[in-house]
Write a protein that holds these residues in place. Structure first.
Motif, mmCIF file in Angstrom:
data_model
loop_
_atom_site.group_PDB
_atom_site.id
_atom_site.type_symbol
_atom_site.label_atom_id
_atom_site.label_comp_id
_atom_site.label_asym_id
_atom_site.label_seq_id
_atom_site.Cartn_x
_atom_site.Cartn_y
_atom_site.Cartn_z
ATOM 1 N N ALA A 1 1.323 -0.951 0.451
ATOM 2 C CA ALA A 1 0.112 -0.035 0.337
ATOM 3 C C ALA A 1 0.668 1.164 -0.061
ATOM 4 N N PHE A 2 0.437 2.461 -0.617
ATOM 5 C CA PHE A 2 0.652 3.202 -1.267
ATOM 6 C C PHE A 2 -0.135 4.840 -0.544
ATOM 7 N N ALA A 3 0.631 5.517 0.826
ATOM 8 C CA ALA A 3 -0.151 6.658 0.277
ATOM 9 C C ALA A 3 -0.201 7.897 -0.918
ATOM 10 N N ILE A 4 -1.192 9.054 -1.248
ATOM 11 C CA ILE A 4 -0.783 9.587 -2.005
ATOM 12 C C ILE A 4 -0.988 11.008 -1.261
ATOM 13 N N VAL A 5 -0.103 11.672 -1.282
ATOM 14 C CA VAL A 5 -0.301 13.639 -0.601
ATOM 15 C C VAL A 5 -0.166 14.023 -1.318
ATOM 16 N N THR A 6 -0.868 15.259 -1.249
ATOM 17 C CA THR A 6 -1.117 16.544 -2.523
ATOM 18 C C THR A 6 -1.109 17.507 -1.671
ATOM 19 N N ASP A 7 -1.397 18.682 -2.223
ATOM 20 C CA ASP A 7 -1.622 19.782 -1.319
ATOM 21 C C ASP A 7 -3.186 20.894 -1.291
ATOM 22 N N SER A 8 -3.460 21.823 -0.899
ATOM 23 C CA SER A 8 -4.591 22.529 -1.543
ATOM 24 C C SER A 8 -5.104 23.041 -2.814
ATOM 25 N N SER A 9 -3.423 23.313 -3.147
ATOM 26 C CA SER A 9 -3.410 23.480 -4.777
ATOM 27 C C SER A 9 -4.643 22.844 -5.386
ATOM 28 N N CYS A 10 -4.299 21.562 -5.274
ATOM 29 C CA CYS A 10 -4.949 20.928 -6.661
ATOM 30 C C CYS A 10 -6.385 21.359 -7.199
ATOM 31 N N ASN A 11 -7.166 21.596 -5.833
ATOM 32 C CA ASN A 11 -8.643 22.346 -6.153
ATOM 33 C C ASN A 11 -9.236 20.616 -6.761
ATOM 34 N N LEU A 12 -9.134 19.610 -5.976
ATOM 35 C CA LEU A 12 -9.943 18.669 -6.049
ATOM 36 C C LEU A 12 -11.193 18.828 -4.612
ATOM 37 N N PRO A 13 -12.220 18.692 -5.545
ATOM 38 C CA PRO A 13 -13.710 18.997 -3.803
ATOM 39 C C PRO A 13 -13.454 17.414 -3.013
ATOM 40 N N GLU A 14 -14.238 17.419 -1.999
ATOM 41 C CA GLU A 14 -14.075 17.170 -0.724
ATOM 42 C C GLU A 14 -14.642 14.832 -1.218
ATOM 43 N N GLU A 15 -15.471 15.187 -1.957
ATOM 44 C CA GLU A 15 -15.880 14.141 -2.715
ATOM 45 C C GLU A 15 -14.791 13.182 -3.313
ATOM 46 N N VAL A 16 -14.546 13.678 -4.281
ATOM 47 C CA VAL A 16 -12.581 13.153 -4.487
ATOM 48 C C VAL A 16 -11.513 12.577 -3.127
ATOM 49 N N ILE A 17 -11.519 13.540 -2.891
ATOM 50 C CA ILE A 17 -10.542 13.537 -1.903
ATOM 51 C C ILE A 17 -10.712 12.130 -1.033
ATOM 52 N N ASP A 18 -12.041 11.642 -0.720
ATOM 53 C CA ASP A 18 -12.590 11.362 0.317
ATOM 54 C C ASP A 18 -12.492 9.612 -0.404
ATOM 55 N N GLN A 19 -13.549 9.655 -2.272
ATOM 56 C CA GLN A 19 -13.267 8.197 -3.024
ATOM 57 C C GLN A 19 -11.964 8.044 -2.854
ATOM 58 N N PHE A 20 -11.199 8.855 -2.745
ATOM 59 C CA PHE A 20 -9.443 7.931 -2.965
ATOM 60 C C PHE A 20 -8.575 8.217 -1.803
ATOM 61 N N ASP A 21 -9.683 8.219 -0.675
ATOM 62 C CA ASP A 21 -8.645 8.174 0.188
ATOM 63 C C ASP A 21 -7.225 8.980 0.136
ATOM 64 N N LEU A 22 -7.547 10.079 -0.121
ATOM 65 C CA LEU A 22 -6.126 11.233 -0.611
ATOM 66 C C LEU A 22 -5.939 12.171 0.646
ATOM 67 N N HIS A 23 -5.017 12.003 0.775
ATOM 68 C CA HIS A 23 -4.060 12.995 1.541
ATOM 69 C C HIS A 23 -3.733 14.748 1.261
ATOM 70 N N ILE A 24 -4.161 15.823 2.359
ATOM 71 C CA ILE A 24 -3.984 17.327 1.904
ATOM 72 C C ILE A 24 -3.182 17.827 2.654
ATOM 73 N N LEU A 25 -2.783 18.307 2.017
ATOM 74 C CA LEU A 25 -1.100 19.128 3.108
ATOM 75 C C LEU A 25 -1.907 20.529 2.432
ATOM 76 N N PRO A 26 -2.614 21.662 3.589
ATOM 77 C CA PRO A 26 -3.356 22.614 3.665
ATOM 78 C C PRO A 26 -2.171 23.823 3.198
ATOM 79 N N LEU A 27 -1.969 25.067 2.130
ATOM 80 C CA LEU A 27 -1.660 25.889 2.160
ATOM 81 C C LEU A 27 -2.116 26.476 2.442
ATOM 82 N N THR A 28 -1.847 28.060 2.971
ATOM 83 C CA THR A 28 -2.682 28.379 4.143
ATOM 84 C C THR A 28 -2.444 29.999 3.297
#
Length: 290
Positions: free
Chosen positions: A2-29
């Motif tokens: 298993a491997f985790a996919i991590v990206t940042d909030s600038s990817c602009n993906l909606p919550e349902e896609v983030i949840d669907q694929f179990d993505l980990h988001i680093l939020p910019l400020t």
């Protein structure tokens, strides 16, 4: 493994896609009136309409990298749980985020030598970055190992076309993208820039058209010139800066011209929107070239 996919909030993906694929988001400020905000918080919906209203009212927004302490905690938690990590980052041509997180991951890789850690600088922004993350998540879902996914991203990231326009050139002036003279002249003459993200990950103006509708149509014209065939089978992403009607108009042009059925529309997040402004419109797809 298993491997985790991590990206940042600038990817602009909606919550349902983030949840669907179990993505980990680093939020910019971003900062408004001296108060720091996260551009993404799990399970909390940012009022983006209100954010763009503040911009229209003249609020000054400043932006920053993800909180490094919180980012390290997330990444180290994934590695400690036994997962390999693939980080898919915001263009190094627009932000220092990818370099900062890559350096952090290099340090963590020394502490977790039994784990595989990989970074991809997408040289992409907004849902351009998001579309690459989406394809990576689909590959992982289908069983591709981390190295294969990384290699696909590296081979295809310069085929991820980004076409943008904005409604108000003054926001680009404040971000240093156009001169004051160009911004004022463009505003007076109703000139709209048509821009793209180039192979170095920079936002580059390419042409100017007169009027909003023509600028929206120009995005789709560029898609017609370069999109990979069969275009009708592509997944197409669209982002907007609080102008959903224009986003729907562009989506309908894409459906009518190419027969595309898989289209996702979402807001431009506050960190990118702080520089591009209300009325930003962007179209993303796979192409022969950016």
């Amino acid at each position: 493994m298993a491997f985790a996919i991590v990206t940042d909030s600038s990817c602009n993906l909606p919550e349902e896609v983030i949840d669907q694929f179990d993505l980990h988001i680093l939020p910019l400020t971003f900062m408004v009136d001296g108060v720091e905000h996260r551009s993404y918080l799990k399970g909390q919906k940012t009022d983006l309409k209100q954010f763009y209203t503040m911009m229209r009212e003249g609020k000054v927004i400043t932006t920053s990298l993800p909180n490094l302490k919180e980012s390290r905690e997330l990444l180290e938690g994934l590695l400690a749980s036994g997962q390999d990590v693939l980080y898919i980052g915001f263009s190094s041509g627009l932000s220092g985020t990818c370099q900062a997180i890559d350096l952090m991951l290099s340090e963590l890789a020394g502490e977790y030598s039994d784990r595989t850690v990989m970074t991809v600088d997408t040289l992409a922004a907004s849902l351009g970055e998001g579309l690459l993350v989406y394809y990576a998540a689909k590959m992982r879902e289908e069983g591709a190992p981390i190295g294969e996914v990384r290699d696909w991203l590296e081979a295809n990231k310069l085929h991820l076309a980004h076409w943008f326009t904005v409604d108000d050139l003054m926001f680009l002036f404040r971000g240093g993208r156009v001169s004051r003279t160009s911004a004022w002249a463009g505003t007076l003459l109703n000139i709209k820039p048509v821009m793209h993200v180039d192979d170095e990950g920079h936002l580059i103006p390419l042409e100017k058209v007169r009027g909003r509708k023509k600028s929206l149509k120009a995005l789709v014209d560029h898609m017609e010139q370069t999109a990979n065939a069969p275009v009708s089978e592509q997944t197409v992403f669209i982002t907007h800066g609080d102008c959903v009607e224009d986003a729907e108009y562009v989506a309908e042009l894409v459906r009518e011209r190419f027969g595309v059925t898989d289209i996702l529309i979402n807001y431009v997040d506050p960190v990118i929107g702080a520089h591009s402004g209300p009325g930003t419109m962007a179209l993303f797809f796979l192409a022969s070239e950016r």
